[in-house]
Motif scaffolding. Sequence first.
Motif, PDB file in Angstrom:
ATOM      1  N   ASN A 224      55.483  32.276  47.139  1.00 24.65           N
ATOM      2  CA  ASN A 224      55.638  31.439  45.949  1.00 24.65           C
ATOM      3  C   ASN A 224      55.271  32.264  44.722  1.00 24.65           C
ATOM      4  O   ASN A 224      54.975  33.453  44.826  1.00 24.65           O
ATOM      5  CB  ASN A 224      54.828  30.137  46.056  1.00 24.65           C
ATOM      6  CG  ASN A 224      53.329  30.365  46.082  1.00 24.65           C
ATOM      7  OD1 ASN A 224      52.809  31.375  45.605  1.00 24.65           O
ATOM      8  ND2 ASN A 224      52.604  29.415  46.649  1.00 24.65           N
ATOM      9  N   ILE A 225      55.292  31.655  43.569  1.00 23.86           N
ATOM     10  CA  ILE A 225      55.140  32.428  42.337  1.00 23.86           C
ATOM     11  C   ILE A 225      53.759  33.061  42.209  1.00 23.86           C
ATOM     12  O   ILE A 225      53.612  34.133  41.602  1.00 23.86           O
ATOM     13  CB  ILE A 225      55.473  31.556  41.100  1.00 23.86           C
ATOM     14  CG1 ILE A 225      55.727  32.444  39.879  1.00 23.86           C
ATOM     15  CG2 ILE A 225      54.403  30.505  40.867  1.00 23.86           C
ATOM     16  CD1 ILE A 225      56.366  31.713  38.714  1.00 23.86           C
ATOM     17  N   VAL A 226      52.727  32.452  42.812  1.00 24.94           N
ATOM     18  CA  VAL A 226      51.389  33.035  42.733  1.00 24.94           C
ATOM     19  C   VAL A 226      51.301  34.299  43.583  1.00 24.94           C
ATOM     20  O   VAL A 226      50.584  35.239  43.235  1.00 24.94           O
ATOM     21  CB  VAL A 226      50.318  32.013  43.154  1.00 24.94           C
ATOM     22  CG1 VAL A 226      48.921  32.587  42.963  1.00 24.94           C
ATOM     23  CG2 VAL A 226      50.457  30.715  42.360  1.00 24.94           C
ATOM     24  N   ASN A 227      52.041  34.329  44.694  1.00 29.41           N
ATOM     25  CA  ASN A 227      52.039  35.539  45.525  1.00 29.41           C
ATOM     26  C   ASN A 227      52.586  36.745  44.775  1.00 29.41           C
ATOM     27  O   ASN A 227      52.090  37.862  44.941  1.00 29.41           O
ATOM     28  CB  ASN A 227      52.880  35.324  46.786  1.00 29.41           C
ATOM     29  CG  ASN A 227      52.310  34.285  47.711  1.00 29.41           C
ATOM     30  OD1 ASN A 227      52.987  33.332  48.086  1.00 29.41           O
ATOM     31  ND2 ASN A 227      51.053  34.441  48.105  1.00 29.41           N
ATOM     32  N   VAL A 228      53.611  36.548  43.948  1.00 30.16           N
ATOM     33  CA  VAL A 228      54.215  37.687  43.247  1.00 30.16           C
ATOM     34  C   VAL A 228      53.623  37.882  41.850  1.00 30.16           C
ATOM     35  O   VAL A 228      53.782  38.954  41.257  1.00 30.16           O
ATOM     36  CB  VAL A 228      55.751  37.530  43.137  1.00 30.16           C
ATOM     37  CG1 VAL A 228      56.365  37.335  44.515  1.00 30.16           C
ATOM     38  CG2 VAL A 228      56.146  36.402  42.205  1.00 30.16           C
ATOM     39  N   ALA A 229      52.958  36.859  41.334  1.00 27.51           N
ATOM     40  CA  ALA A 229      52.373  36.944  39.990  1.00 27.51           C
ATOM     41  C   ALA A 229      50.983  36.313  40.013  1.00 27.51           C
ATOM     42  O   ALA A 229      50.785  35.200  39.505  1.00 27.51           O
ATOM     43  CB  ALA A 229      53.272  36.246  38.970  1.00 27.51           C
ATOM     44  N   PRO A 230      49.991  36.989  40.609  1.00 31.25           N
ATOM     45  CA  PRO A 230      48.644  36.413  40.709  1.00 31.25           C
ATOM     46  C   PRO A 230      48.030  36.039  39.369  1.00 31.25           C
ATOM     47  O   PRO A 230      47.165  35.155  39.302  1.00 31.25           O
ATOM     48  CB  PRO A 230      47.843  37.523  41.400  1.00 31.25           C
ATOM     49  CG  PRO A 230      48.855  38.363  42.099  1.00 31.25           C
ATOM     50  CD  PRO A 230      50.091  38.305  41.250  1.00 31.25           C
ATOM     51  N   ASP A 231      48.486  36.692  38.303  1.00 35.19           N
ATOM     52  CA  ASP A 231      47.942  36.385  36.984  1.00 35.19           C
ATOM     53  C   ASP A 231      48.314  34.979  36.516  1.00 35.19           C
ATOM     54  O   ASP A 231      47.713  34.461  35.568  1.00 35.19           O
ATOM     55  CB  ASP A 231      48.437  37.401  35.954  1.00 35.19           C
ATOM     56  CG  ASP A 231      49.949  37.450  35.857  1.00 35.19           C
ATOM     57  OD1 ASP A 231      50.598  37.730  36.880  1.00 35.19           O
ATOM     58  OD2 ASP A 231      50.493  37.215  34.765  1.00 35.19           O
ATOM     59  N   LEU A 232      49.281  34.345  37.196  1.00 37.11           N
ATOM     60  CA  LEU A 232      49.693  32.989  36.825  1.00 37.11           C
ATOM     61  C   LEU A 232      48.977  31.919  37.654  1.00 37.11           C
ATOM     62  O   LEU A 232      49.321  30.743  37.559  1.00 37.11           O
ATOM     63  CB  LEU A 232      51.206  32.836  36.987  1.00 37.11           C
ATOM     64  CG  LEU A 232      52.067  33.687  36.052  1.00 37.11           C
ATOM     65  CD1 LEU A 232      53.554  33.437  36.320  1.00 37.11           C
ATOM     66  CD2 LEU A 232      51.744  33.391  34.583  1.00 37.11           C
ATOM     67  N   ALA A 233      47.989  32.324  38.450  1.00 42.39           N
ATOM     68  CA  ALA A 233      47.295  31.355  39.306  1.00 42.39           C
ATOM     69  C   ALA A 233      46.657  30.229  38.501  1.00 42.39           C
ATOM     70  O   ALA A 233      46.651  29.062  38.918  1.00 42.39           O
ATOM     71  CB  ALA A 233      46.240  32.062  40.159  1.00 42.39           C
ATOM     72  N   GLU A 234      46.110  30.564  37.324  1.00 41.38           N
ATOM     73  CA  GLU A 234      45.459  29.543  36.492  1.00 41.38           C
ATOM     74  C   GLU A 234      46.466  28.646  35.779  1.00 41.38           C
ATOM     75  O   GLU A 234      46.079  27.698  35.100  1.00 41.38           O
ATOM     76  CB  GLU A 234      44.539  30.220  35.475  1.00 41.38           C
ATOM     77  CG  GLU A 234      43.237  30.702  36.081  1.00 41.38           C
ATOM     78  CD  GLU A 234      42.427  29.557  36.690  1.00 41.38           C
ATOM     79  OE1 GLU A 234      42.171  28.571  35.981  1.00 41.38           O
ATOM     80  OE2 GLU A 234      42.058  29.663  37.868  1.00 41.38           O
ATOM     81  N   ARG A 235      47.747  28.965  35.926  1.00 48.07           N
ATOM     82  CA  ARG A 235      48.790  28.142  35.316  1.00 48.07           C
ATOM     83  C   ARG A 235      49.736  27.567  36.369  1.00 48.07           C
ATOM     84  O   ARG A 235      50.834  27.113  36.035  1.00 48.07           O
ATOM     85  CB  ARG A 235      49.576  28.964  34.291  1.00 48.07           C
ATOM     86  CG  ARG A 235      48.727  29.399  33.092  1.00 48.07           C
ATOM     87  CD  ARG A 235      49.447  30.428  32.259  1.00 48.07           C
ATOM     88  NE  ARG A 235      50.769  29.966  31.839  1.00 48.07           N
ATOM     89  CZ  ARG A 235      51.666  30.728  31.227  1.00 48.07           C
ATOM     90  NH1 ARG A 235      51.374  32.004  30.977  1.00 48.07           N
ATOM     91  NH2 ARG A 235      52.830  30.254  30.870  1.00 48.07           N
ATOM     92  N   THR A 236      49.292  27.588  37.631  1.00 46.75           N
ATOM     93  CA  THR A 236      50.132  27.123  38.724  1.00 46.75           C
ATOM     94  C   THR A 236      49.381  26.129  39.589  1.00 46.75           C
ATOM     95  O   THR A 236      48.189  26.305  39.863  1.00 46.75           O
ATOM     96  CB  THR A 236      50.601  28.303  39.606  1.00 46.75           C
ATOM     97  OG1 THR A 236      51.309  29.240  38.798  1.00 46.75           O
ATOM     98  CG2 THR A 236      51.496  27.830  40.736  1.00 46.75           C
ATOM     99  N   VAL A 237      50.086  25.099  40.024  1.00 42.84           N
ATOM    100  CA  VAL A 237      49.569  24.161  41.018  1.00 42.84           C
ATOM    101  C   VAL A 237      50.485  24.224  42.228  1.00 42.84           C
ATOM    102  O   VAL A 237      51.715  24.150  42.097  1.00 42.84           O
ATOM    103  CB  VAL A 237      49.503  22.728  40.468  1.00 42.84           C
ATOM    104  CG1 VAL A 237      49.132  21.738  41.572  1.00 42.84           C
ATOM    105  CG2 VAL A 237      48.494  22.635  39.329  1.00 42.84           C
ATOM    106  N   VAL A 238      49.894  24.387  43.400  1.00 43.54           N
ATOM    107  CA  VAL A 238      50.642  24.447  44.654  1.00 43.54           C
ATOM    108  C   VAL A 238      50.619  23.076  45.306  1.00 43.54           C
ATOM    109  O   VAL A 238      49.549  22.473  45.475  1.00 43.54           O
ATOM    110  CB  VAL A 238      50.042  25.504  45.603  1.00 43.54           C
ATOM    111  CG1 VAL A 238      50.713  25.442  46.980  1.00 43.54           C
ATOM    112  CG2 VAL A 238      50.176  26.896  44.996  1.00 43.54           C
ATOM    113  N   LEU A 239      51.786  22.578  45.677  1.00 41.24           N
ATOM    114  CA  LEU A 239      51.934  21.320  46.401  1.00 41.24           C
ATOM    115  C   LEU A 239      52.367  21.625  47.829  1.00 41.24           C
ATOM    116  O   LEU A 239      53.328  22.357  48.043  1.00 41.24           O
ATOM    117  CB  LEU A 239      52.980  20.431  45.717  1.00 41.24           C
ATOM    118  CG  LEU A 239      53.512  19.232  46.509  1.00 41.24           C
ATOM    119  CD1 LEU A 239      52.403  18.228  46.801  1.00 41.24           C
ATOM    120  CD2 LEU A 239      54.644  18.554  45.747  1.00 41.24           C
ATOM    121  N   ASN A 240      51.665  21.047  48.790  1.00 42.70           N
ATOM    122  CA  ASN A 240      52.046  21.209  50.186  1.00 42.70           C
ATOM    123  C   ASN A 240      51.495  20.025  50.968  1.00 42.70           C
ATOM    124  O   ASN A 240      50.891  19.113  50.392  1.00 42.70           O
ATOM    125  CB  ASN A 240      51.542  22.544  50.752  1.00 42.70           C
ATOM    126  CG  ASN A 240      52.455  23.111  51.825  1.00 42.70           C
ATOM    127  OD1 ASN A 240      53.041  22.360  52.609  1.00 42.70           O
ATOM    128  ND2 ASN A 240      52.580  24.420  51.875  1.00 42.70           N
TER     129      ASN A 240
END
Length: 410
Positions: A224-240
């Motif tokens: 997902n986007i956090v895997n390729v762009a860890p710097d966006l972790a604070e701007r990403t919410v993962v739904l599962n």
Amino acid sequence: MSADYPFPLAPRMGALSPSPFHILQQAAKESENRGRKLLYLSVGEPGFHTPENVKEAAIRAIRNNQTRYTAADGTPELKAAICAKLLRQNNLIYAPDQVIVTMGGVQAIFNLLLATVGHGDEVLLPAPFFSPYLSSIQLTGAKPVLLPTRESEGFVPQARDVATALTNRSRWLVLNSPSNPAGAIIDRDQLHEIADVVRKHPGLMVLSDDMYEAIRFEGGDFLNIVNVAPDLAERTVVLNGVSKTYAMTGWRMAYLAGPKRLIAAVTQVSLSSAFSPNSISQAAAVEALEGPQTAIEVQLSEYRARRDTVIAALKEIPGLSFVPPRGAYFLFVNCKSYLGMRNAEGEFIRDDLDFVLYVLRKTDVALMPGSGFGMPGYLRISFATSDEVLRIATRRLSDVCNELRLAAAP
């Protein structure tokens, strides 16, 4: 206002339009009430039973009197199991206070949006989309901004379209991979390109909907986007959740993982909407995440075979086109060549809803209209059901298409 209900509804209800799904479901129910036996290729749930070890965990929880309210954001045991899963399978590090358990994915989506957007805000939603996204956005008062995807590009959202759609009011970008209804997967390079666009808009958050993570047909690591762009972790919410991976749709268990402050806000909404998740389902979900995972590969192999069955059948029907799905258990099929035709009775097939209603009436096969997913002129076929049902249903669909072509011939 209806004459038999003189009291006003909330103005927000005016944002919701009649759903093509509801029309199809009503027609299917009426057919069953008349004694017809339907073949459902419309239902988006696994064609398997919940694993026995998971069911036994729920039974143990009942016998051990784990039947009281839990914390609003989930039990410590389940949140720990979720954090361990995210680290083990996704290489993502989250603390328990960055996770909230919800009663299904739809509640997760709605509570997240209710906590973060309102009038004047915009949510970028690639089409075709999982339909509750649209209604959830509309009920918050925010504006859905539909991003086009293309059959020629595998229905994968493109960075250039994200960049074009962004404004200073954009608050969320939804990324669903593998996707419902198209089975599209956003690859590493495409995620990098989208991440580059997101970085340029610091007010934009990303909702990474990973619900179909385990159902992928080509191997390789899930990204997902956090895997390729860890710097966006604070701007990403993962739904599962556990619904698709472990055949637990009726258990109503999903989760969100993201920034601590945002998850705390969603927890406040959950306190007002559900108070706490189901205690028995949470015990079962712990076992699903921590117990044997052997059933996943068995189910994936069967889904792959069922997908191939439907693909082979549809290739024999002139006028239908599709992109073989790379994940999930749906085919999104272009039926535009049949729209505008008249059937043997002279009835006009105006749109995809007319098409699926006609198929239902003639063959007792239930499909989903693409207009309900934000892409008219398509239909969604679920191949989660048995191989036998798929073979019978696709033969019947072929018969209807043949009839329409014959009726349209000069």
